[in-house]
Motif scaffolding. Structure first.
Motif, mmCIF file in Angstrom:
data_model
loop_
_atom_site.group_PDB
_atom_site.id
_atom_site.type_symbol
_atom_site.label_atom_id
_atom_site.label_comp_id
_atom_site.label_asym_id
_atom_site.label_seq_id
_atom_site.Cartn_x
_atom_site.Cartn_y
_atom_site.Cartn_z
ATOM 1 N N ALA A 61 -25.598 -25.617 -13.224
ATOM 2 C CA ALA A 61 -26.726 -26.231 -13.936
ATOM 3 C C ALA A 61 -26.232 -27.113 -15.079
ATOM 4 N N ALA A 62 -25.150 -26.690 -15.748
ATOM 5 C CA ALA A 62 -24.581 -27.493 -16.831
ATOM 6 C C ALA A 62 -23.974 -28.780 -16.288
ATOM 7 N N LEU A 63 -23.338 -28.685 -15.124
ATOM 8 C CA LEU A 63 -22.778 -29.884 -14.501
ATOM 9 C C LEU A 63 -23.889 -30.841 -14.065
ATOM 10 N N THR A 64 -24.996 -30.285 -13.580
ATOM 11 C CA THR A 64 -26.131 -31.126 -13.191
ATOM 12 C C THR A 64 -26.705 -31.856 -14.396
ATOM 13 N N ALA A 65 -26.838 -31.143 -15.508
ATOM 14 C CA ALA A 65 -27.347 -31.766 -16.731
ATOM 15 C C ALA A 65 -26.433 -32.894 -17.190
ATOM 16 N N LEU A 66 -25.122 -32.659 -17.108
ATOM 17 C CA LEU A 66 -24.167 -33.695 -17.502
ATOM 18 C C LEU A 66 -24.238 -34.876 -16.549
ATOM 19 N N SER A 67 -24.417 -34.620 -15.266
ATOM 20 C CA SER A 67 -24.544 -35.704 -14.290
ATOM 21 C C SER A 67 -25.746 -36.587 -14.615
ATOM 22 N N LEU A 68 -26.879 -35.965 -14.898
ATOM 23 C CA LEU A 68 -28.081 -36.727 -15.231
ATOM 24 C C LEU A 68 -27.914 -37.489 -16.539
ATOM 25 N N ALA A 69 -27.257 -36.858 -17.511
ATOM 26 C CA ALA A 69 -27.006 -37.538 -18.780
ATOM 27 C C ALA A 69 -26.085 -38.735 -18.577
ATOM 28 N N SER A 70 -25.075 -38.581 -17.709
ATOM 29 C CA SER A 70 -24.152 -39.687 -17.428
ATOM 30 C C SER A 70 -24.884 -40.857 -16.782
ATOM 31 N N VAL A 71 -25.753 -40.547 -15.825
ATOM 32 C CA VAL A 71 -26.551 -41.598 -15.186
ATOM 33 C C VAL A 71 -27.403 -42.310 -16.231
ATOM 34 N N GLY A 72 -28.015 -41.536 -17.130
ATOM 35 C CA GLY A 72 -28.838 -42.129 -18.177
ATOM 36 C C GLY A 72 -28.039 -43.023 -19.112
ATOM 37 N N VAL A 73 -26.834 -42.591 -19.461
ATOM 38 C CA VAL A 73 -25.985 -43.379 -20.361
ATOM 39 C C VAL A 73 -25.618 -44.714 -19.723
ATOM 40 N N TYR A 74 -25.153 -44.670 -18.472
ATOM 41 C CA TYR A 74 -24.712 -45.910 -17.831
ATOM 42 C C TYR A 74 -25.895 -46.834 -17.518
ATOM 43 N N ALA A 75 -27.050 -46.268 -17.251
ATOM 44 C CA ALA A 75 -28.236 -47.104 -17.050
ATOM 45 C C ALA A 75 -28.614 -47.811 -18.350
ATOM 46 N N ALA A 76 -28.601 -47.061 -19.444
ATOM 47 C CA ALA A 76 -28.939 -47.655 -20.742
ATOM 48 C C ALA A 76 -27.908 -48.696 -21.158
ATOM 49 N N LEU A 77 -26.633 -48.390 -20.956
ATOM 50 C CA LEU A 77 -25.578 -49.352 -21.300
ATOM 51 C C LEU A 77 -25.720 -50.639 -20.494
ATOM 52 N N THR A 78 -26.063 -50.488 -19.221
ATOM 53 C CA THR A 78 -26.223 -51.670 -18.370
ATOM 54 C C THR A 78 -27.324 -52.581 -18.903
#
Length: 293
Positions: A61-78
């Protein structure tokens, strides 16, 4: 003083190995960077990712949360980076991917491992996998000026991540002899990537240093700020949060330069970003680690 020593113990091996590659080339010794990069990205790094995920004891579950956070970060950066480049009228093909994607493989993985141990490495490969997937699809699409985004389906990194996630979620393990083989192969990845980073920097011929300096500092500010905000919004635990910020904030990857050369973007400008951002990281990453530890 203890914090300073801890940060030096973490960062010194990373930059010393990169320095070995830099000095190796400057002394005139041969280094087949294409061969080493291909071996690392198609063999040793996938093995490292697969075994790190398979053997991790981190809660899925912690890895899933980090995965979603990573997607959010790269989407925002883009989105933010594209807006900045549009407002400043800089070439998207040349600058967008370098300003979004960091050196999460060569620098991020070893830093996470040395700073936070095996748990840190487990988290780091998740961020690296998200970055690699976005880079191999959207990143190549931007640099090439269009075309197919299915290249990621041919990348061993993607399938190593998927298989590692499946084994992790099911609690499966490969036979001991195979696990040992995969781990030995994966152990090549970090020193190979760090030495290759030094080799690549030594061979680059950067363009405008002034513009590269401004954009490199902008990249640091955007990456640290965006990952910090989104990491807090997702409520990541301390290690996952630190790894996310550290990974996203790594300097411009040499891969960005290679792609610029291949697809006819402004390679000299990208080379400037690689060199300047890497040099800045010698000061920035230890300071960031001191805050995160």
């Amino acid at each position: 003083m203890n914090l300073v020593l801890t940060v030096l113990e973490i960062t010194a091996p990373v930059f010393l190995l990169a320095a070995i590659g830099f000095i190796w080339v400057r002394m005139g010794f041969e280094y087949q960077i294409d061969f080493v990069t291909r071996m690392a990205m198609t063999l040793s790094v996938p093995c490292l990712i697969f075994t790190a995920l398979m053997r991790t004891e981190i809660d899925p579950a912690a890895l899933t949360a980090l995965s979603l956070a990573s997607v959010g970060v790269y989407a925002a950066l883009t989105l933010v980076t594209a807006l900045v480049l549009w407002l400043t009228k800089l070439d998207l093909r040349s600058y967008l991917a370098p300003l979004i994607f960091g050196n999460t493989g060569n620098l991020g993985l070893p830093l996470a491992l040395f700073a936070f141990g095996e748990a840190g490495l487990g988290y780091a490969v998740v961020v690296f996998a998200v970055m690699a997937l976005w880079s191999f699809t959207f990143g190549i699409w931007v640099v090439s000026g269009g075309g197919s985004v299915v290249r990621a389906l041919k990348e061993p990194l993607l399938w190593a991540t998927i298989l590692g996630g499946i084994f992790l979620s099911q609690g499966w393990h490969t036979p001991v002899f195979l696990t040992n083989t995969l781990e030995l192969t994966g152990q090549m990845a970090i020193p190979l990537m760090l030495i290759t980073l030094g080799v690549a920097v030594a061979r680059l011929r950067p363009g405008s240093i002034r513009l590269a300096s401004v954009l490199s500092m902008l990249k640091i500010a955007l990456c640290v700020g965006t990952s910090w905000i989104i990491g807090r919004l997702f409520g990541l635990d301390d290690v996952a949060f630190a790894v996310l910020v550290l990974q996203v904030s790594t300097p411009v990857a040499v891969t960005s330069y290679l792609l610029a050369v291949k697809y006819g973007a402004d390679a000299d400008a990208v080379a400037g970003l690689v060199v300047v951002s890497t040099l800045l990281s010698v000061l920035m990453l230890p300071l960031l680690l001191a805050v995160l530890l």
